[in-house]
Scaffold this motif. Sequence first.
Motif, PDB file in Angstrom:
ATOM      1  N   GLN A  62      -8.722   0.132  -1.848  1.00  0.00           N
ATOM      2  CA  GLN A  62      -8.807  -1.160  -1.148  1.00  0.00           C
ATOM      3  C   GLN A  62     -10.200  -1.344  -0.539  1.00  0.00           C
ATOM      4  N   THR A  79       0.832  -1.207   0.000  1.00  0.00           N
ATOM      5  CA  THR A  79       0.000   0.000   0.000  1.00  0.00           C
ATOM      6  C   THR A  79       0.868   1.259   0.000  1.00  0.00           C
ATOM      7  N   ASP A 107      -5.396  -1.500  -5.588  1.00  0.00           N
ATOM      8  CA  ASP A 107      -4.915  -2.041  -4.318  1.00  0.00           C
ATOM      9  C   ASP A 107      -5.948  -3.028  -3.796  1.00  0.00           C
ATOM     10  N   GLU A 108      -5.553  -4.294  -3.763  1.00  0.00           N
ATOM     11  CA  GLU A 108      -6.438  -5.367  -3.301  1.00  0.00           C
ATOM     12  C   GLU A 108      -7.834  -5.249  -3.898  1.00  0.00           C
TER      13      GLU A 108
END
Lengths: 617, 257
Positions: B86, B44, B170-171
């Motif tokens: 995320q 991150t 991100d994710e």
Amino acid sequence: MGFYFAQLLTGLANASSLFLIACGLSIIFGVTRIVNFAHGSFYMVGAYLAYTLVTTLPAGIFGFWFSVIAAALIVGVVGLIIEVTILRRIYHAPELFQLVATFGVVLIFQDGVLAIWGAEDLLGPRAPGLDRAVRIMGEPIPEYDLALILIGPLVLAGIWLLFHRTRWGVLVRAATQDRDMVDALGVNQAWLFSGVFVLGAALAGLGGALQIPREAASLQMDLSVIGEAFVVVVIGGMGSVAGAFVAAVLISVLNAFAILIFPQISIVLPFVVMAVVLIVRPYGLFGKPGSEHGGAAEPEQPLRLMSSQGAMVLAALVFALALSPAVVSEFSSILLVDVMVATLFAVSLHFMMGLGGMVSFGHAAYFGVGAYAAAMTVSFLGFGMLPAMAAGPLAAAAAALFFGWFCVRLSGVYLAMLTLAAAQILWGVVFQWQDVTGGDDGILGVWPPEWASDDRVFFYVAFVACIGGIWLLRRVAHAPFGYGLRGIRDSELRAEALGMDVKLHQWMGFALAGAFAGLAGAVFAFSKGSVFPDALSIAQSVDGLMMVLLGGIHALAGPIFGAGVFVLIEDWVSRLDYWRFIFGAIILVVVLLAPDGVAGGVERLLRVLGLRRGDAA
Amino acid sequence: MMSVLEVRGLSKSFGGVEAVADVSFGLARGEFLALIGPNGAGKTTCFNMLNGYLGPDRGSVKLNGQELVGMRPRRIVRMGVGRTFQITLTFLSMTVRENVQMALIAHHRRLYDLWSRAAQMFVPEADALLDLVSMREQAGRPCSELAYGDLKRLELAIALAHEPVLLLMDEPTAGMAPSERVALMELTAGIVQERGVSVLFTEHDMDVVFAHAHRILVLNRGRLIAEGTGTEIRENALVQEVYLGGGTVFAREGDDA
Ligand SMILES: Nc1ncnc2c1ncn2[C@@H]1O[C@H](COP(=O)(O)OP(=O)(O)O)[C@@H](O)[C@H]1O
Ligand SMILES: [Mg+2]
């Protein structure tokens, strides 16, 4: 040299009482995240109680200090009652409701104090044993000032010991840093919050009680001190006791010297210092970034363009309003102008608060600047009404651009406090700048020109300005700019990820809302024929908040509905004695029972009574 | 072939802890690149430096040869770097379509328009993007009512509205059911191929990574420890140790000692 030293000592003495009230405010905020407007009321009640005790008990050193401490303790108990009956219910409410609810408490206290102690200012006796002056470097210094200079640091030390040497104090500090941690420790939150509130209230009461030998207890003490206390808390860093002390000393000492150069500066100076500090350190000298928002509001429903039936009903209503002067009495015509002015003001406030998520406690500043600019265009420049009505919104926009630049750098309660401070500054400037604004006497003779002097003709002038303004703001709300404001309110991060300039957008929104408030102010000036500093007062700002709340903050039509209801209620209530009390009670009822406005409250009542089925099965 | 993204010596410490240390890699046009690593590896942090939310201590990030370090996040967005979050972030008080419309309005620099009706702008473009992520049927629903998986797909449509050359995810599948994960990544992979967008994504689900990533970077304790195709990474002893050891390499050494 001695003179300057004396000035320094006066500054330090002032700092002590400012510190007492600000640090209570700061501690309460640190733990409960509530900005307590009623803190000024605790200060005022402390002063009145101390007056009564000092003048009733036998005179003497013991009697005096006993009275001061007893007054502080009684205020602590009053604080406990407020916390348990009101605040406890709104710890998880959005910050707007918290601020407004504590303002309701302010109104109730104002009339409570009026009922008990009367309207006269009450000057207490000098403190026994400290009633003379000593000469320091040739200058007379009141002994009582020296005592105050000692009391500030003593209280600071006492709080430090309390926070570092007792289990309770350690918990308070932990809660200030991280509220979830206290949850995790399994501490009884209710007990902690009540304790903090009692401590904060008692400190404010102590500050008020200590003031009575220096300053008469009066009904204006509460609001005049709260603005400055807010500034001190913001400069020091919300939740920081040491910060409150440093900021109180900084402001008071600077002030003591600044007035030597420019006597009028005392009202503006705190704001200037705050602005400088916030530019360098956005969370204050000792503050840390943290939650500046209250609880989350329920997600709002998307805006809908009006259905064709809705549009027809609205058109019919506007049409009826346009024809009303032909039908209703002249008196009602004037009342309708009041309603239109109030509605435009409320819609402009809703624009920045409802759509933009920027809660303002000082929106009246721009209303008032608009009114004064219009009045001054007529009385100084000799222009007619129409140029004056253009000058109003332009001046208001300029003021909103200036103050908004600082305000949008903050958010949540910080922003609300800064808007309030800005309004207090402008009020102070208007009040003190007698040569230009007429001070307390206001500006008279702001009448419409010959052709519009008939009330019915003026009605149409007001109609075009106000209904036109409301329509424009609605149009903007549905345009990309308004959607952008709403988007930023929903999620700043998302807005930034779309490539939006968040601060610039909010700044422009702030200025636009200010401009339309200024337009309302300009119409107001001509409808009354005069302007007084009241137009910029906190009370005027809170009127706007009430209208928005009454209508329900989530609906675009809310402020229109709310302003109508408000003007009617006000028309009735303000004829009664103790109307502030009634108003405060209405505020509390709305916040505690109908947070989504009157319409939402009625809806829920119907649902509870089983008369209407809810949307969810 | 020239890389779309060139990262050189990127480093960031938080109070003495090296969250990202000397990370360098390139990303080709149309490439689907995975950045994997255990929790706390620095993924991150790395992303936040790429999109401008964090200033790196050292290093450079070049997009088509232009330095991004020092630019504000919104400038970087305008340069063509899109992102998904995320935890999804959408405008909850707007409908699904309005969310995409806002992205289009921002992209076409119409944000300061005070007059047009936002809800009637860029409707065909918004609907086309919603079609792409199969969200067209839900266009009129308020965002606050959507299921989490649908919000993820909406975020993808929002990110694509800017016609990005590079997408940072991100994710992207965090918090989704396994079957939904595969579907979302398949959708993303298809769009990448079709539009020639480059994607850098982080992911916990190794099935997803091995199924879709063209190339994989492995980050551990802030450092790149491996780089290669799915097969190469699967066979890499160091990576196996990091993942199968149930902790970081160094923690295992500590256990052995
Ligand atoms: N703002 C921050 N302040 C201090 N430490 C941080 C901050 N952000 C991340 N870290 C630390 O940096 C390391 C990498 O974190 P992160 O990038 O979130 O890892 P990942 O996303 O791979 O799980 C962790 O040790 C984390 O604790
Ligand atoms: Mg992460």
